[in-house]
Design a protein around this motif. Sequence first.
Motif, PDB file in Angstrom:
ATOM      1  N   MET A   1       0.846  -1.197   0.000  1.00 55.22           N
ATOM      2  CA  MET A   1       0.000   0.000   0.000  1.00 55.22           C
ATOM      3  C   MET A   1       0.881   1.248   0.000  1.00 55.22           C
ATOM      4  SD  MET A   1      -2.917   1.271   2.727  1.00 55.22           S
ATOM      5  CE  MET A   1      -4.119   0.051   2.190  1.00 55.22           C
ATOM      6  N   ILE A   2       0.523   2.216  -0.824  1.00 57.67           N
ATOM      7  CA  ILE A   2       1.225   3.499  -0.872  1.00 57.67           C
ATOM      8  C   ILE A   2       0.746   4.367   0.278  1.00 57.67           C
ATOM      9  CG2 ILE A   2       1.530   5.634  -2.191  1.00 57.67           C
ATOM     10  CD1 ILE A   2       1.217   3.950  -4.730  1.00 57.67           C
ATOM     11  N   VAL A   3       1.685   4.955   1.015  1.00 62.69           N
ATOM     12  CA  VAL A   3       1.352   5.851   2.122  1.00 62.69           C
ATOM     13  C   VAL A   3       1.768   7.270   1.733  1.00 62.69           C
ATOM     14  CG1 VAL A   3       1.756   6.444   4.531  1.00 62.69           C
ATOM     15  CG2 VAL A   3       1.664   4.034   3.833  1.00 62.69           C
TER      16      VAL A   3
ATOM     17  N   ASN B   1      -0.716   5.661 -10.242  1.00 61.87           N
ATOM     18  CA  ASN B   1       0.301   5.124 -11.159  1.00 61.87           C
ATOM     19  C   ASN B   1       1.710   5.147 -10.574  1.00 61.87           C
ATOM     20  OD1 ASN B   1      -1.735   4.781 -13.050  1.00 61.87           O
ATOM     21  ND2 ASN B   1      -1.333   6.726 -14.080  1.00 61.87           N
ATOM     22  N   GLY B   2       1.837   5.764  -9.408  1.00 59.00           N
ATOM     23  CA  GLY B   2       3.166   5.844  -8.800  1.00 59.00           C
ATOM     24  C   GLY B   2       4.105   6.770  -9.545  1.00 59.00           C
ATOM     25  N   ASP B   3       3.561   7.764 -10.256  1.00 51.17           N
ATOM     26  CA  ASP B   3       4.381   8.671 -11.058  1.00 51.17           C
ATOM     27  C   ASP B   3       5.176   9.656 -10.214  1.00 51.17           C
ATOM     28  OD1 ASP B   3       3.413   7.477 -13.310  1.00 51.17           O
ATOM     29  OD2 ASP B   3       1.820   8.937 -13.648  1.00 51.17           O
ATOM     30  N   PHE B   4       4.960   9.632  -8.908  1.00 52.78           N
ATOM     31  CA  PHE B   4       5.688  10.537  -8.025  1.00 52.78           C
ATOM     32  C   PHE B   4       7.105  10.048  -7.735  1.00 52.78           C
ATOM     33  CE2 PHE B   4       3.171   7.545  -5.516  1.00 52.78           C
ATOM     34  CZ  PHE B   4       4.165   6.926  -4.762  1.00 52.78           C
ATOM     35  N   LYS B   5       7.430   8.854  -8.159  1.00 48.93           N
ATOM     36  CA  LYS B   5       8.714   8.248  -7.778  1.00 48.93           C
ATOM     37  C   LYS B   5       9.880   8.827  -8.560  1.00 48.93           C
ATOM     38  CE  LYS B   5       6.472   3.969  -6.333  1.00 48.93           C
ATOM     39  NZ  LYS B   5       6.303   2.522  -6.578  1.00 48.93           N
ATOM     40  N   GLN B   6       9.945  10.166  -8.536  1.00 56.89           N
ATOM     41  CA  GLN B   6      11.070  10.831  -9.166  1.00 56.89           C
ATOM     42  C   GLN B   6      12.251  10.876  -8.199  1.00 56.89           C
ATOM     43  OE1 GLN B   6       8.571  12.353  -7.753  1.00 56.89           O
ATOM     44  NE2 GLN B   6       9.018  14.439  -7.140  1.00 56.89           N
TER      45      GLN B   6
END
Length: 589
Positions: free
Chosen positions: A1-3, A156-161
């Motif tokens: 789960m993404i927090v 989409n988890g696009d924050f994983k920069q």
Amino acid sequence: MIVAALLGNPNVGKTSLFNHLTGSNQYVGNWPGVTVEKKEGYIDNSIKIVDLPGIYAMDTYSNEEKVSKEFLLNGDPDVIINIVDSSNLNRNLYLTTQLKQFNKPIVLVLNMLDVAESKGFKVDFSILSKELGVLVVPIIATKGAGIDKLLEILKNGDFKQSADDSEKFKFENEKEAYSYITDVLKKCLTRTKKDITSITEKIDKIVLNRFWAYPIFLLALILIFKFTFSWVGQPIADTLSDFVDGSLTPYLKGLLSSTSPWFSSFLVDGILAGVGSVIVFFPVIFCLFLGVSFLEDSGYMARGAFIMDKLMRKMGLSGKAFIPLIVGFGCSVPAIMSSKTLESEKDRKLTALLVPLMSCNARLPIYALFASAFFVNHKTTVVFSLYILGIATAFLIGILFKNTIFKKDEEPFIIELPEYNIPQARSLLFHTWEKAKGFLRKAGTIIFSMSVLIWFLSNFNLSGMVDMDKSILSSIGNFISPIFAPMGFGNWQSSVSLITGIMAKEIVLSTMGIVYGGNLSTILPTRFTPISAYAFLVFVLLYTPCISSIATMKKEYGNKMAAFSVTYQILLAWIGSFLVFRIATLIFG
């Protein structure tokens, strides 16, 4: 789960964004060890949003700052959602620079774009994103605009920069940070119009005017009371009461006529009379909270705190203490808890002692019933006078405590004045429901349980089932009733109602519904005079808060302060009620 950790300055739209993202899938509690509200919400059971307290910085001076820093260090969030006010980036981005030091991916949510544009500001999102090393998502939270884009990024988890530039943001002091922010804004922020007077500024010139501020504030409160007691809330409550007394009760009696008398009495005279006498006032509670929520969501409530600062200073408090007192109109428990957010120990303790003098929602059904029964043509005036009396009493007690037990320096007052906006219907109704649903929860738990207990005590003694005048409850009432005789309500029924009301103030009506039976609006005028009825309401206003409030006071401030709070309020209630009864008797006969 993404927090995801949701962070931002106060009054930047964080609550609106949280509600849009999570809807009704929310859980509210307190952070372990502190009384700062903890909110968690979920998106499709795959993303958890942790709504952290509104703060200006991460300097760990307040409980809110400590909670936020602790969660970012040990809660291991996958991403930080940092919401900022687009029309005030210079101040808001200071927190952003501190968040960058935690080496976590950040989605910078630029809220209030409409406000920024109305002020002539234009932001180049791509330059801002590049300079800060964050994803930038522009939104207008009050309208729900841009929320879908943020949801897409989270799902989409696009924050994983890359988030390995934290060293760049380790400034030696506050001046360096603001110098950096100024340089960034020179590159990405332009102002297309000059010397624009915003709608907020125009409104504030009127509502914060030194001559008009207090009359306007008073008018706003009067309109809420009119809406609640004259136009909408009370009329609906009266209709429900007529339905319960005129249709539901006779129907239930007929339905149970073939059952044993005690069982019929238990359901009709116990549960229906006890719970029904309270639940019919839910429209009144809802309408009052609707009015308060409108003031909060529109941005005017913060002005109320600002307006009240000068008066609050006279009793040794800052205007910020006005917020817990306003919360006290809803419920004393969260109000006492919110007093812990004030900066000084003196402010926290003094505010907590004054909070129970505010008329919480549990007292409102009692006021509404007595006002309808005794003051038909002046219901709004009578109820409003009780609220004003509570505020005035708190003011006088505050001055007394300031000059006796709380002789300490005053704290500076800093408060954010948000932009005005027209509250969205969905958000407004959601906030109102969140405040009002606790009333229904009480009706299904505490009030139901106490109604059963009161019915038993009013129908039995050691020899079995008896007439009410020979019951355990009447014996208790007759023993304590001399205490209340000097105020004009020395009958055993009203005496036990006040005692049981310590469990929850709504139980005053539940008890009366059981011990008097029938329609209280027609029965009470045979047991009270208008003067003794008002004296009774003054006692209800001022005497010790419910057991939950006492327990909260004990938890937050210790046994001695809880005992002091209970003792001084009982004495205050007796003296206040006695004076009102005697003076009114001398004047009106």
